[in-house]
Design a protein around this motif. Structure first.
Motif, PDB file in Angstrom:
ATOM      1  N   ARG A 129       0.835  -1.210   0.000  1.00 29.34           N
ATOM      2  CA  ARG A 129       0.000   0.000   0.000  1.00 29.34           C
ATOM      3  C   ARG A 129       0.864   1.252   0.000  1.00 29.34           C
ATOM      4  N   TYR A 130       2.028   1.171   0.659  1.00 31.48           N
ATOM      5  CA  TYR A 130       2.942   2.321   0.733  1.00 31.48           C
ATOM      6  C   TYR A 130       4.090   2.214  -0.281  1.00 31.48           C
ATOM      7  N   ARG A 131       4.121   1.102  -1.038  1.00 35.85           N
ATOM      8  CA  ARG A 131       5.232   0.804  -1.955  1.00 35.85           C
ATOM      9  C   ARG A 131       6.576   0.782  -1.221  1.00 35.85           C
ATOM     10  N   ILE A 132       6.520   0.258  -0.015  1.00 33.04           N
ATOM     11  CA  ILE A 132       7.750   0.059   0.751  1.00 33.04           C
ATOM     12  C   ILE A 132       8.394  -1.239   0.274  1.00 33.04           C
ATOM     13  N   PRO A 133       9.689  -1.204  -0.046  1.00 33.68           N
ATOM     14  CA  PRO A 133      10.322  -2.417  -0.566  1.00 33.68           C
ATOM     15  C   PRO A 133      10.412  -3.521   0.496  1.00 33.68           C
TER      16      PRO A 133
END
Lengths: 480, 146
Positions: free
Chosen positions: A222-226
């Motif tokens: 959802r946050y495009r955190i890797p």
């Protein structure tokens, strides 16, 4: 040099891929989380609600592989430590997640503390070949419910390199996302620069995502955190006994996670991870430092490269209980092979842990760092330019002279030669004069020196206070 | 039936367990009942004898875990035939004890439990495996039934 080592032919890579598509479509992957099943259902997967299994058609896999990025930048507090991930670049982390600490001086094993995590993070911050630190040990002296938050806080305070934040639950993941926002100055900023942190999701082999693992996959996306998807099936126990069969299980688990993440957040950076190995058939223990782990790393590099996915491999691993000869040969083998295979991030490389991940050892991290230094030199390879061919210098020295007095030597020796830090090459008399110390003693002295002298770049006071507040609030809410 | 015939059936039953022949163990257990062999004897001198042999080999590191796990599977296959007969006759067989095992709620790991179960079987315990992600209440209910 990374990527020069191949295990499988192109046809074999394709066979593994096709077998994986069969498994995804016909057997499916279990997601023990309704939210994940719903997303996959709406996208076109066929869902067995009772068994919580999603059967994933090929077109969803292809769509996801188109969306997932092939390269990204791991941002660091100090930009000079930011890392470009992808292609043939190879980086190393330290080891992950020990419960105990072994002290060679006393021969004692004790539980790991928050102070140990602080120390190991500071050491990792100092060491050149730890490109970013991961959570070296899990402190046993903080409440279990908030240990993830404490670990993140301790690591953020003690390094200006890229942040790895382990999360053990969905709640933990949310807190860490809040901490990352505070670090950058708000959620808006985090959405612009989500690669300031990365984390890991581990499937439970064979072919399952626990409720937490599935929920965290969605939350990060959802946050495009890797994040790395790091399956670790053990051939013969949680994967087929044959290595190719276990590779198919691993691949199905990773691709299923990639599909879920790209449905939630297209473009979310995902690292293709592997901790696959074999189970020891005598003791039922994880044979983590087995040669088969290296075979899985090489095959994984090839598979992931065919998908254009950056890799999160495993190297440097030690099964030995002591920082001894077994530790050295185990650690060196998997690091060298992972690096030559072109693994992008060698998770655990500068290991500093004994006993298959159970027991940290300060001396061992220095020894592993020395080994990784050698591996990095091998990776750099041999440059062949006119300057390197050195025809002028060969002519100038002629027959029987010395190159030591050439300017060419002075100019290039630091980059052409690997310079040891604790490896002994001294003449015997000098070694004896210095106390005839073995490698463990020499590593211990280096540790003392680092802990005495190295101070990480301090975190902004205001940010530090904000992070501490997040952890305190969670701790209070749990206590109340 | 003659003693030697009985010995022959028991020996084959033990042999089937020792060589992990799951289907054969089941078949031979049926044969033992058909031949009128006491089910307690068929378990103790047949199935359990086969299990013990592999257990001893495992203790000497001459057998490995896949063998130990499979030998327990063969034992269970034979028991599935013989135990209902015991219950019908309200009799009990000798065991080292009864074990109820399962992975706690919220956890879906299976392998450690399978290894522990196989080792307990080899030591003569009777193991009931409740599977993974088992709520506390189920343990409590089932332990009452033992």
């Amino acid at each position: 040099m990374g990527g020069m080592l191949k295990l499988l032919t192109e046809e074999e890579v394709l066979e593994i891929h096709l077998a994986t598509l069969d498994v995804l479509e016909n057997v499916g992957v279990a997601f023990k989380f309704g939210g994940a099943l719903k997303i996959l259902d709406e996208a076109g997967a066929s869902i067995d609600q009772e068994r919580q299994v999603a059967k994933i058609p090929e077109y969803l896999v292809q769509e996801a592989l188109k969306r997932v990025p092939s390269r990204f930048v791991f941002l660091a507090r100090n930009p000079k430590h930011s890392l470009r991930i992808g292609g043939r670049r190879t980086y190393f982390t330290n080891g992950f997640g020990a419960t105990y600490v072994f002290e060679p001086k006393t021969g004692r094993r004790r539980t790991a503390t928050l102070k140990d995590l602080e120390n190991f993070t500071r050491i990792a911050d100092y060491l050149e070949h730890v490109h970013y630190p991961i959570t070296h040990c899990v402190p046993q002296d903080v409440p279990k419910e908030v240990v993830g938050q404490y670990m993140a806080l301790t690591m953020i305070k003690n390094t200006s390199k890229h942040y790895y934040c382990p999360t053990l639950s969905l709640e933990g993941a949310k807190d860490i996302i809040e901490m990352a926002s505070a670090l950058l100055g708000g959620e808006e900023e985090l959405r612009k620069r989500p690669t300031i942190i990365n984390s890991t999701v581990c499937p439970t082999s064979p072919l399952q995502y626990s409720a937490d693992a599935a929920a965290r996959t969605i939350e990060f996306s959802r946050y495009r955190i890797p994040f790395g998807i790091w399956p670790a099936p053990l051939a013969g126990a949680t994967g087929p006994v044959t290595l190719a069969g276990t590779l198919v299980v691993q691949n199905a688990e990773v691709l299923a996670g990639v599909v879920l993440s790209q449905l939630v957040g297209p473009g979310t950076p995902v690292l293709y991870g592997t901790g696959s190995s074999v189970m020891d058939m005598t003791y039922g223990t994880t044979a983590y430092a087995a040669p088969e782990l290296s075979l899985f790393n090489i095959a994984t590099a090839q598979l992931a490269q065919s998908y254009g996915l950056p890799t999160y491999g495993t190297g440097g691993i030690i099964d030995s209980k002591l920082p001894d000869e077994q530790a050295a040969y185990e650690s060196m083998m998997s690091n060298l092979l992972a690096a030559l295979a072109g693994i992008n991030i060698v998770h655990d490389g500068v290991y500093g842990i004994l006993e298959s991940g159970m027991t940290a050892c300060y001396e061992q991290i220095i020894m592993c760092h020395e080994m990784v230094g050698m591996v990095m030199r091998v990776l750099k390879g041999m440059r062949v330019t006119d300057e390197d061919l050195a025809l002028n210098v060969i002519e100038a020295v002629g027959h029987g002279g010395t190159f030591l007095s050439q300017k060419h030597t002075l100019q290039h020796f630091r980059s052409e030669h690997w310079i040891p830090q604790i490896t002994d090459r001294s003449p015997r008399r000098e070694w004896e004069r210095a106390g005839s110390k073995d490698i463990v003693q020499r590593a211990g002295e280096k540790i003392e020196e680092i802990l005495k002298s190295h101070e990480p770049e301090p975190l902004d006071r205001g940010v530090e206070a904000a992070l501490e507040e997040i952890v305190r609030t969670r701790e209070k809410s749990l206590a109340g | 039936m003659s003693l030697s015939k009985e010995e022959d059936v028991l020996r084959k039953l033990a042999g089937a367990v020792t060589t992990y022949e799951v289907e054969q163990a089941e078949e031979l257990a049926k044969n033992a009942l058909a031949a009128g062999i006491d089910p307690v004897k068929a378990i103790e001198d047949g199935l359990a004898e086969g299990l013990r042999r592999v257990g001893d080999l495992f203790g000497r590191r001459e057998a490995s875990l896949p063998e130990l796990v499979m030998v327990a599977e063969a034992m269970k296959a034979g028991l599935s035939i013989l135990e209902p007969e015991l219950r019908k006759a309200r009799r009990e067989r000798k065991t080292a004890g009864k074990i109820l095992i399962g992975t706690v709620e919220g956890d879906i790991h299976d392998i450690g439990k399978v290894i522990v179960s196989a080792m307990l079987w080899a030591e003569g315990f009777e193991v009931t495996d409740l599977g993974v992600d088992v709520p506390t209440g189920v343990f409590v209910e089932r332990v009452k039934e033992l």
